[in-house]
Design a protein around this motif. Structure first.
Motif, mmCIF file in Angstrom:
data_model
loop_
_atom_site.group_PDB
_atom_site.id
_atom_site.type_symbol
_atom_site.label_atom_id
_atom_site.label_comp_id
_atom_site.label_asym_id
_atom_site.label_seq_id
_atom_site.Cartn_x
_atom_site.Cartn_y
_atom_site.Cartn_z
ATOM 1 N N ARG A 66 15.160 4.960 7.151
ATOM 2 C CA ARG A 66 13.731 4.690 6.984
ATOM 3 C C ARG A 66 13.358 3.336 7.575
ATOM 4 O O ARG A 66 12.186 3.082 7.858
ATOM 5 C CB ARG A 66 13.370 4.661 5.493
ATOM 6 N N THR A 136 6.798 5.254 6.900
ATOM 7 C CA THR A 136 5.977 5.427 5.704
ATOM 8 C C THR A 136 4.961 6.534 5.902
ATOM 9 O O THR A 136 4.560 6.824 7.037
ATOM 10 C CB THR A 136 5.242 4.120 5.356
ATOM 11 N N LEU A 142 1.684 0.601 1.864
ATOM 12 C CA LEU A 142 2.966 -0.091 1.824
ATOM 13 C C LEU A 142 2.825 -1.522 2.325
ATOM 14 O O LEU A 142 3.480 -2.436 1.809
ATOM 15 C CB LEU A 142 3.996 0.673 2.666
ATOM 16 N N PHE A 176 4.826 -1.223 9.350
ATOM 17 C CA PHE A 176 4.884 0.037 8.625
ATOM 18 C C PHE A 176 4.301 1.127 9.519
ATOM 19 O O PHE A 176 3.123 1.085 9.872
ATOM 20 C CB PHE A 176 4.122 -0.091 7.300
ATOM 21 N N ARG A 178 3.544 5.121 10.451
ATOM 22 C CA ARG A 178 3.307 6.415 9.824
ATOM 23 C C ARG A 178 4.292 7.466 10.352
ATOM 24 O O ARG A 178 4.360 7.749 11.545
ATOM 25 C CB ARG A 178 1.874 6.891 10.087
ATOM 26 N N ALA A 183 9.339 9.746 3.343
ATOM 27 C CA ALA A 183 9.821 9.623 1.968
ATOM 28 C C ALA A 183 10.985 10.547 1.672
ATOM 29 O O ALA A 183 11.596 10.453 0.616
ATOM 30 C CB ALA A 183 8.681 9.898 0.999
ATOM 31 N N GLU A 234 6.893 3.895 -2.103
ATOM 32 C CA GLU A 234 7.404 5.102 -1.454
ATOM 33 C C GLU A 234 8.899 5.269 -1.687
ATOM 34 O O GLU A 234 9.593 5.922 -0.904
ATOM 35 C CB GLU A 234 7.054 5.099 0.032
ATOM 36 N N ASN A 236 11.426 3.273 -1.478
ATOM 37 C CA ASN A 236 12.413 2.481 -0.745
ATOM 38 C C ASN A 236 12.995 1.453 -1.702
ATOM 39 O O ASN A 236 12.275 0.574 -2.193
ATOM 40 C CB ASN A 236 11.759 1.756 0.445
#
Length: 246
Positions: A66, A136, A142, A176, A178, A183, A234, A236
């Protein structure tokens, strides 16, 4: 009260080997070398470069991370030099479906993805690491959480990504991006925060929970027994470390 971003943590089957790869690629120094943790940091003690920490992990990597690093380049020639150097140190090219893009997607010797960017004006003063990038589903949400956590203001908010950076204008961006399935992916990288000496870590943990942090069950094992393990909105996972005593 506040916390600051201390490091990006890599879970690694061979922490010393992966740390050596990143140290040589970035031109950074190994500042901690213990069986339970290896740390690599930029040579400038006054800079705000975030350190890289490598912790032992027995399980092999099984999915796209991620979190990944974007490396800066001063010119197209420098970008190619960076790519060639990474490959000579044990990196490999990776196809994530990125298609024809001006940046180069690679993976380190244990498969952790990273990008070597083409020259970009916004990264001319970041140092070797241009950005720490987090996948994310909701970039602004976020960014708002990590802005509160790291004390960095939101610098840009666009449809598909948002970013924060230290108000001093030093060090990497925290961005961050998209990604619709973000997730659902496991990551071998996570972020660590650290409390300031004058602040109570328990109060800081409560502040982070009020900002949207989630409690964690067994979760990731912190390298520091006094660390608090939480997750961002989310899921993390991250650690809140106690302040370092002088």
């Amino acid at each position: 009260m506040s916390t600051r971003l201390a490091c990006v943590v890599f879970d690694a089957e061979q922490p010393r080997a992966v740390a050596r790869f990143w140290s040589e690629l970035l031109g950074w120094a190994v500042t901690v070398d213990r069986p339970d943790a290896v740390e690599v940091a930029a040579p400038d003690p006054d800079g705000l470069d975030v350190a890289l920490t490598f912790l032992p992990e027995r399980r092999p990597k099984s999915a796209k991370n991620r979190i990944h690093l974007d490396l800066s380049a001063r010119s197209l020639d420098h970008q190619q030099i960076q790519v060639d150097r990474a490959l000579s140190l044990g990196a490999r090219r990776v196809d994530l479906g990125q298609g024809a893009v001006p940046w180069v997607v690679l993976a380190d010797p244990e498969g952790n993805e990273f990008c070597v960017l083409e020259p970009r004006e916004e990264y001319v003063d970041t140092g070797a690491v241009a950005a720490i990038v987090v996948d994310t589903r909701n970039p602004l949400r976020l960014a708002e959480f990590w802005s509160a956590a790291a004390g960095w203001p939101i610098t840009h908010d666009r449809r598909d990504y948002a970013g924060i950076r230290s108000a001093t204008g030093q060090g990497p961006w925290l961005e961050f991006l998209r990604v619709h399935d973000a997730a659902d992916a496991h990551s071998r990288l996570h972020l660590d925060l650290i409390a300031f000496p004058a602040d109570d870590p328990a109060e800081e943990a409560a502040r982070l929970r009020a900002a949207g942090a989630l409690p964690i069950g067994p979760g990731l094992p912190p390298a520091n027994a006094s660390a608090v393990v939480l997750a961002d909105p989310e899921t993390n996972e991250f650690c809140l470390l106690p302040a370092i005593s002088d």
